[in-house]
Design an enzyme around this catalytic site. Sequence first.
Site: not given
Length: 561
Positions: A24, A22, A168, A163
């Site tokens: 960001e 994952d 995540d 987040h």
Amino acid sequence: MTQQDTLGFGTDLIDVTFVVVDLETTGGSPSDHAITEIGAVKVRGGEVLGEFQTLVNPGRSIPPFIQSLTGITDAMVRDAPGPSASVTAFLEFAKGAVLVAHNAGFDISFLKAACAAAQLPWPRAEVLDTVHLARQVIPRGEVRNHKLSTLAAAVGASTPPDHRALHDAKATVDVLHALIGRLGSIGVTTFEELASYTARVAPEQRRKRYLAADLPSAPGVYVFKDDRREPLYVGTSVDIRSRVQTYFTASEKRSRMAEMVRLAAEVTPIVCATTIEAQVRELRLIAAHQPRYNRRSRHPERAWWVRLTDEAFPRLSLVRSVRGDDRAWAGPFPSRGAAQDAVRALHDVVPLRQCLTRLSPTKPTSACALAEIGRCPAPCTGAIDSTGYEGIVAEAVTVLTGDGRLALARLRERMESLSDQGRYEEAAEVRDRLAALVRALSTSQRAEPLTATRELIAARRGPSGGWELICVRHGRLAGSSLVPRGADPMPYVSALRSSAEVVAAPDGPARAALASETELLARWLEEPGVRIVEIDGSWTCPVGGARGVYADLAPALGWAS
């Protein structure tokens, strides 16, 4: 060798290493934004093998909204490694694994962009998207949407998504395992089945995949059979096992095949030395058993031929078969309509009589309508005797068996003249007649000399080196073999000749083999790179024959080659 090099049908999920990742980022597009955090979890067989987490300095300010959403601030990433170092470290962590992400298109696009910016090669990696998979497995009635937070709550994930990349990724691991668990209950146990899973494939169709379990990974023919061992469907493939397995996945989209799979009780493999042998065996099996789910080649006996009748004033006749003593013929035609088109085309350029009455050279009768409008030489009335009519017959024989360029050119001129006059429908009819005639003439003119050839041995390079050998006797494939790369081919040629089927000389053009088999062999022999090793006979096609005419006309008229 990486895991991606070995994954395929039959790779048990328990043996597959997944790296669930994952990211960001500073925004939604990799062309305008950059990565701020990478989190990943490596799992295999339901166990966690390792974790990866790093903040990433994006080289730009993080928008306030993103800072509020993720909690990642400019101060937090100021001393973090840049995208190049971060992605390099991640790719090392994920090496050889299947990449998994929720909405994988987003995460993978940022990773690829970072690699491109750092001039790093993107690895060959299988990618699994849990969003797509969840949409197939968990219906909307069970969850309100397929967002990660919704799915994590639905499956009881141990780490709720917030987040932050690693959190995540951990939530996505729990979602992945829950999806695999659901699919395992309906028999999805391999990576290929997981990657191609769709709810459109009925469970009873998917459960039949065991039929492919013991099939060979080799070229040849496969035969689906019902519980009475009656053939349902015959097919060919360069890899029997892999091809049969696709019938139980989403890659098989033909509705009649889904019905066939539901009826199938076994699959019989027939391994073949060469691809052409497999194609020939397929034709023969379909013709012999007429499987209900095969649509082509089921009824070769229904083919039509056009031949000249044997009488004082010959005419063209539509028949189901031809004999070796027939003077001239064309075919086979796939339908009576195609044969009729060819007859009309020949009548357009050669004035053979069209009436069905058997005429006597000594007993004249009244003229027909075609004779009255000048479309028939009227042998019925005695306007032309058998000697004079023989010149017309000879012209027809030339078109059917030899040089038809002049007659076929007249047909093309007529078609173009009608088109120039704006009579497009009539021009199209002439075009279709011309196509039917030329195709059939090409088939028969190429098949006849091959049928007459007592033996022909030919070779071409195999896909993996070496040579593919075939032995053709009287238009029938008598045997084939494969010469290993680097081996002397001549001992294999001798062995093939000794072991090949004994084929008796036929009494007609299609007696020793199906017409479609002889045509298939002719096409193979005409392919680039094929070499004639030995021949007992004369394999030739007439100069000016239909094959050359077809090649000339095909591009201009839009015909398939």
